[in-house]
Every structure is written in C-alpha cells, then in structure tokens.
Design a protein around this motif. Structure first.
Motif, PDB file in Angstrom:
ATOM      1  N   SER A   1     -44.098  37.313  59.388  1.00  0.00           N
ATOM      2  CA  SER A   1     -45.401  36.322  59.747  1.00  0.00           C
ATOM      3  C   SER A   1     -46.353  36.195  58.641  1.00  0.00           C
ATOM      4  N   ALA A   2     -46.208  37.248  57.833  1.00  0.00           N
ATOM      5  CA  ALA A   2     -47.093  36.672  56.517  1.00  0.00           C
ATOM      6  C   ALA A   2     -46.461  36.733  55.133  1.00  0.00           C
ATOM      7  N   TYR A   3     -45.078  36.542  55.489  1.00  0.00           N
ATOM      8  CA  TYR A   3     -44.359  36.707  54.058  1.00  0.00           C
ATOM      9  C   TYR A   3     -44.137  35.425  53.129  1.00  0.00           C
ATOM     10  N   ARG A   4     -44.395  35.616  51.951  1.00  0.00           N
ATOM     11  CA  ARG A   4     -44.058  34.423  51.084  1.00  0.00           C
ATOM     12  C   ARG A   4     -42.633  34.787  50.247  1.00  0.00           C
ATOM     13  N   TRP A   5     -41.960  34.219  50.647  1.00  0.00           N
ATOM     14  CA  TRP A   5     -40.353  34.105  50.168  1.00  0.00           C
ATOM     15  C   TRP A   5     -40.437  34.167  48.746  1.00  0.00           C
ATOM     16  N   GLU A   6     -41.394  33.294  48.006  1.00  0.00           N
ATOM     17  CA  GLU A   6     -41.251  32.953  46.575  1.00  0.00           C
ATOM     18  C   GLU A   6     -41.595  34.493  46.030  1.00  0.00           C
ATOM     19  N   ASP A   7     -42.230  35.285  46.489  1.00  0.00           N
ATOM     20  CA  ASP A   7     -42.500  36.528  45.794  1.00  0.00           C
ATOM     21  C   ASP A   7     -41.183  37.529  45.727  1.00  0.00           C
ATOM     22  N   GLY A   8     -40.265  37.186  46.374  1.00  0.00           N
ATOM     23  CA  GLY A   8     -39.067  38.032  46.155  1.00  0.00           C
ATOM     24  C   GLY A   8     -38.129  37.273  45.340  1.00  0.00           C
ATOM     25  N   ILE A   9     -38.458  36.387  44.505  1.00  0.00           N
ATOM     26  CA  ILE A   9     -37.359  35.674  43.583  1.00  0.00           C
ATOM     27  C   ILE A   9     -37.902  35.912  42.041  1.00  0.00           C
ATOM     28  N   GLY A  10     -36.953  35.538  41.241  1.00  0.00           N
ATOM     29  CA  GLY A  10     -37.421  35.669  39.789  1.00  0.00           C
ATOM     30  C   GLY A  10     -37.290  36.873  39.067  1.00  0.00           C
ATOM     31  N   PRO A  11     -37.610  37.144  38.072  1.00  0.00           N
ATOM     32  CA  PRO A  11     -37.432  38.608  37.096  1.00  0.00           C
ATOM     33  C   PRO A  11     -38.240  39.522  37.904  1.00  0.00           C
ATOM     34  N   ARG A  12     -37.716  40.677  38.288  1.00  0.00           N
ATOM     35  CA  ARG A  12     -38.254  41.512  39.240  1.00  0.00           C
ATOM     36  C   ARG A  12     -39.501  42.014  38.612  1.00  0.00           C
TER      37      ARG A  12
ATOM     38  N   PRO B   1     -44.896  39.996  42.533  1.00  0.00           N
ATOM     39  CA  PRO B   1     -46.180  40.365  42.906  1.00  0.00           C
ATOM     40  C   PRO B   1     -46.014  41.517  44.123  1.00  0.00           C
ATOM     41  N   ILE B   2     -46.984  42.571  44.033  1.00  0.00           N
ATOM     42  CA  ILE B   2     -46.989  43.756  44.785  1.00  0.00           C
ATOM     43  C   ILE B   2     -47.988  43.207  45.975  1.00  0.00           C
ATOM     44  N   ARG B   3     -47.730  43.081  47.462  1.00  0.00           N
ATOM     45  CA  ARG B   3     -48.541  42.684  48.247  1.00  0.00           C
ATOM     46  C   ARG B   3     -48.930  43.573  49.303  1.00  0.00           C
ATOM     47  N   LEU B   4     -49.883  43.421  50.100  1.00  0.00           N
ATOM     48  CA  LEU B   4     -50.094  43.966  51.374  1.00  0.00           C
ATOM     49  C   LEU B   4     -49.352  43.706  52.324  1.00  0.00           C
ATOM     50  N   ASP B   5     -48.420  44.293  52.990  1.00  0.00           N
ATOM     51  CA  ASP B   5     -47.829  43.934  54.155  1.00  0.00           C
ATOM     52  C   ASP B   5     -48.673  44.250  55.492  1.00  0.00           C
ATOM     53  N   LEU B   6     -49.160  43.155  56.053  1.00  0.00           N
ATOM     54  CA  LEU B   6     -50.155  43.320  57.026  1.00  0.00           C
ATOM     55  C   LEU B   6     -49.801  43.887  58.503  1.00  0.00           C
ATOM     56  N   ALA B   7     -48.622  43.361  58.626  1.00  0.00           N
ATOM     57  CA  ALA B   7     -47.769  44.025  59.865  1.00  0.00           C
ATOM     58  C   ALA B   7     -47.813  45.364  59.978  1.00  0.00           C
ATOM     59  N   TRP B   8     -47.415  45.944  58.985  1.00  0.00           N
ATOM     60  CA  TRP B   8     -46.905  47.603  58.858  1.00  0.00           C
ATOM     61  C   TRP B   8     -47.981  48.321  58.120  1.00  0.00           C
ATOM     62  N   ARG B   9     -49.066  47.563  57.713  1.00  0.00           N
ATOM     63  CA  ARG B   9     -50.058  48.145  56.695  1.00  0.00           C
ATOM     64  C   ARG B   9     -49.357  49.231  55.761  1.00  0.00           C
ATOM     65  N   SER B  10     -48.625  48.632  54.809  1.00  0.00           N
ATOM     66  CA  SER B  10     -47.900  49.072  53.695  1.00  0.00           C
ATOM     67  C   SER B  10     -48.003  47.908  52.436  1.00  0.00           C
ATOM     68  N   LYS B  11     -47.357  48.679  51.292  1.00  0.00           N
ATOM     69  CA  LYS B  11     -47.367  47.872  50.278  1.00  0.00           C
ATOM     70  C   LYS B  11     -46.052  47.309  49.998  1.00  0.00           C
ATOM     71  N   GLU B  12     -45.713  46.075  49.904  1.00  0.00           N
ATOM     72  CA  GLU B  12     -44.548  45.253  49.417  1.00  0.00           C
ATOM     73  C   GLU B  12     -44.333  45.149  48.023  1.00  0.00           C
ATOM     74  N   THR B  13     -43.519  45.617  47.496  1.00  0.00           N
ATOM     75  CA  THR B  13     -43.037  45.707  46.044  1.00  0.00           C
ATOM     76  C   THR B  13     -42.093  44.233  45.644  1.00  0.00           C
ATOM     77  N   ASN B  14     -41.603  43.656  46.634  1.00  0.00           N
ATOM     78  CA  ASN B  14     -40.713  42.694  46.541  1.00  0.00           C
ATOM     79  C   ASN B  14     -39.397  42.891  45.443  1.00  0.00           C
ATOM     80  N   GLN B  15     -39.229  44.060  45.399  1.00  0.00           N
ATOM     81  CA  GLN B  15     -38.086  44.155  44.418  1.00  0.00           C
ATOM     82  C   GLN B  15     -36.685  43.639  45.126  1.00  0.00           C
ATOM     83  N   ILE B  16     -36.669  43.631  46.374  1.00  0.00           N
ATOM     84  CA  ILE B  16     -35.618  42.897  47.023  1.00  0.00           C
ATOM     85  C   ILE B  16     -36.084  41.666  47.605  1.00  0.00           C
ATOM     86  N   GLY B  17     -35.454  40.416  47.384  1.00  0.00           N
ATOM     87  CA  GLY B  17     -35.658  39.312  47.913  1.00  0.00           C
ATOM     88  C   GLY B  17     -34.592  38.752  48.396  1.00  0.00           C
ATOM     89  N   ILE B  18     -34.573  37.406  48.708  1.00  0.00           N
ATOM     90  CA  ILE B  18     -33.378  36.780  49.555  1.00  0.00           C
ATOM     91  C   ILE B  18     -31.920  36.858  48.418  1.00  0.00           C
TER      92      ILE B  18
END
Ligand code: AHR
Length: 501
Positions: free
Chosen positions: A74-85, A89-106
């Motif tokens: 519900s706050a995910y930007r799918w574009e963050d998980g594509i392209g060169p790893r 971007p590293i984002r804040l995951d608001l749902a689980w108060r964690s950091k999302e590194t986006n190393q895995i994407g679609i």
C-alpha cells in the motif's frame, strides 16, 4: 466415540480449483531477504536464492503465489525494484517500520517463482497510489514489447513478458491501519476503474477486489456489499483474510474456529449472490481467501517491538513457531476450504517463509519445515480433483466459536484421472479415539493405497533448527477396507490422509 461416514461417488460439491492451495509472500521481516534470498549463504545459488528453502517450496507443489504484499504494497513503488541493483533506492517501509533495499523486485521474484514452478499473482498499490501506476506496472510486466515500459523490462533482462493473469486490487483496504485506507464506496469505485482498465488491456485477466480483513471488522459484511455494488461486473474474485490463534488455550474452541470460518465464507457467498441479483449481473464472483494462517504465538511481542525499533533492515518479524495443535488446526481449516470449494476458488497460506510460515530459515543456518507444513502439503498433493459431499455422523460439542461441532472432521476428494479417493480425517476429540465406519458407495472395490498420520505428539511441541523432524507424518495403521467399507480406529487428537484406489 463411534463415527459413521458416507462417501458416495455421486455426491459431489464440485471441481476444486487447484489454486485453493496457493501461498502468499510479502516484502516484510525475513520472508524475502533472509528467507528465499540470502546471498552468501552456503546454500545460495548464483543469484542469491537459497536452494534448501527452494526445495521445501517445490515439494509443496504450490499453484500460485501472491506478491509483494500485504500491507507493504500500500506504499510500494514497483519502479524501485527494477533496473541495476546498485542504483535502486532504499526506502522506508511504512507498514512494518523497516528499511526496504529493493534488491528483489518483480523480475528477480519472477525468476524465483519460475524455479519454484509457481504462477505469480500480483498485488497493485491502491493505497498511496492509483490507477495510473497500476496500469503502468501491468504494462511493464505483461506487454511483449514495442512500448516504452515493455522495452524497459526487456532492457532489464526480462525479454519475455511475465504473463501474470491474477491481479489483486490493493490490500485490506477496509483496515484503518492500511496506508491509503478508504471507505467502501471510495475503494469500490477505484477498484472498478482499475479492473476496467486491466480488462481493457487483457480481458482474460482475473481481478481480485478486497473484501474484509477479518470477520470481526466493524464494517463486515457491509463492506463487501458496498464494494461489490461499485465493481461487481468487472471483478472475478473478492478476497477474504483471517488469522487464528488459541490464546485462551482452549483446544476445542480453537478447532471450532474452523466452523466459524465456514460461516464467514457462507455469509460472503450470500452477499455475492445478493449483489449479483440486485445488479442483474451475468458473471459470477468467487472468494479468494488470500491470507489465512495461525498467527498468535508472538503477535503481541512483535506488536510492541515494532513500535520502538529504529527502522531495521529485514528484521525478524512474525516468526511464529508452530506446534502440533496448530498442525491439527491447519488440517481442519484446509478441510473446510475443500468443503467450501464451490465458492472459494483461490486460497493462500500466509505466508510462506519465516513470516507466519510453514518454512523457516536461519540466517547462515539451516532451513526446516514447521508442523503446519505437512497438512498443507498433503492438501496440495492429494486434494486435487472433485470435492465430495461427505456425510459424518458422530458426537458433537458446543464452544464459543461455534455450536454442534463434529469431533470428527472429514473432507473427501475424488481424483478421477488417477481413480483415487482421498479422505482427510481429523479427530478433534481430546481423549477419545474414533471408531470409523466409512461406507464407500461407488468405491466399494477400492483398497487402501496410502495412510499417513500425525498423531501422539504433545499439543505444544513443534520443530526447530535443532529438532527439525520432531513432529512429522508417519505411515498410519489401524484402518483398512473390509467388505466395501473403511474401518478402524483413529486416536484422539490425530490427523490422517487415507488414499483409496
Ligand atoms: O500477513 C501479514 C499481514 O497481515 C499482511 O501484510 C496484511 O495484509 C495482514 O494484515
């Protein structure tokens, strides 16, 4: 306790959709990072996926997997998980108060799902985002090529489109905790427009609209009515969620929640029928029970921890350790899904690895199967075909969750292609064995081909890294076919898979 059971070739509920045995995995805790993906682990392949975890997943023969959330989406930007790893971007995951590194994407997840032999079911963000981002994601994922977004995917190494047919329109939008939470009418309109756009792109897409987060929600079941009145004609499924627990340590009441879930399904089936009639609609909408599982052992503790932690990366979260009682509960719940498979076409165990999961994996350490892995595996392996309307006559009990709960819970599935009938038998009685007398009309020449049992364990014991095989199924005994009937005894608090050929 005496239990008379009738299984008849012609008493059928209907054909089970294989997707009844699907799963869910979210970017949260150590489900993805440290679960399916742990580069540097001795078992990791060249792409960082853990082979030990993958093997346990493959053995489940999961038909479909819902991804990437959950509340996360519900706050995910799918574009963050594509392209060169290294540029993600590293984002804040608001749902689980964690950091999302986006190393895995679609694209990485699609590779993993392909290795696991599982079809993807994707969720779009209808919380913080809307129709445009959802349709862009669809085009990136599914369009063959020749447009900016599809060529972008190809430039990322995914030459072929992923061909995803199942699309979830947001997640738990009825929940005040959800980022971008909406009223039923606001959400229903957005879901309708999104579903229309998706079907305009590809009419064979199956759109899944959000129903209630559980049957205790104040808006249940009015939510379903209002949402469906906005979008009925353009959607294929309505999703339901429910998590279970035994906080009061009342085993019979815990098992009664299986019947309570049947009522939940029946109520929503009624709402679907009502809206269909009111709208004079031609299409059918089925139930997609896309989050279910036991979640209570460390729920409170996690709730406190998450409030005070400082946005960690892939923290241990919702790592429930399941016991034998939970395995019996899951066995019964799967029986209920089989019995309700005329209305429930898709169901997803939530989740798959580490987070409220049948599979656990330690950082730099072993992976193991939890107690609930086995009933889920047996339903997935042996529960395909036609659901039979099994009649059970045995003593019953009343509890807070439900009245007239039969001590013996039986589901039956006929696999016409293999000529096999499978009975999933759960004896919920705390102290008494069940003397079974199963009449097999139409299957009277059958012989017992397989008997697997989970029995005799202390209700509170489970598996762990040091004792991975403490609670496991073993070959069963004490039951056999005599004169066209299956007879024998199943002990108190036990679960059996009986395959007849
Ligand atoms: O599965 C854990 C969470 O439970 C999911 O993110 C959410 O959809 C539900 O509340």
């Amino acid at each position: 306790m005496k239990a008379r059971v009738s299984v008849h070739r012609d008493f059928r509920i209907g054909r089970i959709d294989d997707r009844l045995y699907s799963a869910f995995i979210e970017h949260m805790g150590r489900a993805i990072y440290g679960g399916i993906y742990e580069p540097g682990h001795p078992q990791a392949d060249e792409n960082g996926f853990r082979k030990d975890v993958l093997k346990f997943v493959q053995d489940l023969k999961i038909p479909a997997i819902r991804y990437p959330g959950g509340n996360f989406v519900s706050a995910y930007r799918w574009e963050d998980g594509i392209g060169p790893r290294d540029q993600r971007p590293i984002r804040l995951d608001l749902a689980w108060r964690s950091k999302e590194t986006n190393q895995i994407g679609i694209n990485e997840f699609a590779d993993w799902a392909q290795m696991a032999g599982i079809e993807m079911m994707l969720a779009v963000n209808l919380g913080s985002r809307g129709l445009d981002d959802a349709r862009n994601f669809l085009e990136y994922v599914n369009f063959p090529g020749g447009t900016t977004l599809s060529d972008l995917r190809r430039s990322h190494g995914a030459e072929k489109p992923h061909g995803v047919k199942m699309w979830c329109l947001g997640n738990e939008m009825d929940g005040p905790w959800q980022i971008g939470h909406k009223t039923a009418v606001e959400y229903g309109r957005l879901a309708n427009e999104t579903a229309k756009a998706f079907k305009g792109f590809d009419p064979t897409i199956e759109a899944i609209v959000c129903g209630s987060s559980n049957d205790g929600m104040p808006t249940y079941p009015e939510w379903e009515r209002e949402v469906l009145e906005e979008c009925y004609e353009n959607v294929d499924h309505i999703s339901l969620h429910k998590y279970f627990g035994n906080n009061s340590r009342d085993t019979l009441n815990y098992f009664g929640k299986i019947e309570e879930t049947g009522r939940y399904i029946q109520t929503i089936a009624g709402v679907i029928d009502y809206v269909k009639a009111k709208k004079r609609a031609k299409n059918d909408v089925s139930i997609c029970f896309d989050e279910w599982n036991v979640w209570y052992h460390i729920r409170e503790e996690d709730g406190k921890r998450i409030k005070s932690w400082d946005w960690p990366e892939a923290p241990a979260l919702l790592e429930e350790t399941y016991n034998f009682e939970d395995a019996l509960f899951v066995a019964g719940l799967l029986n209920e899904f089989i019995r309700r498979s005329d209305r429930v076409r898709i169901a997803c165990i939530a989740q798959l690895v580490n987070v409220i999961a049948p599979i656990r994996a330690e950082k730099n350490g072993p992976a193991w199967r939890q107690t609930i892995y086995y009933p889920y595996q047996f339903a997935s392996l042996y529960g395909r075909g036609v659901a039979l309307n099994v009649a059970v006559d045995c003593p019953t009990y009343d509890c807070n969750a439900a009245d007239d709960v039969k001590y013996l819970d039986v589901a039956g599935v006929y696999d016409e292609a293999e000529g096999m009938v499978t009975l999933f038998v759960l004896n919920r009685h705390l102290t008494e064995a069940a003397d079974l007398d199963v009449s097999l009309t139409g299957f009277s020449s059958a012989t017992l081909d397989l008997h697997l049992a989970m029995a005799g364990y202390d209700l509170r014991v489970g598996n762990g890294p040091d004792q991975p095989d403490r609670v496991v199924p073993v070959p069963g005994s004490g039951v056999g076919v005599e004169d066209g009937a299956l007879k024998g005894s199943v002990p108190a608090l036990s679960y059996h898979v009986l395959r007849l050929k």
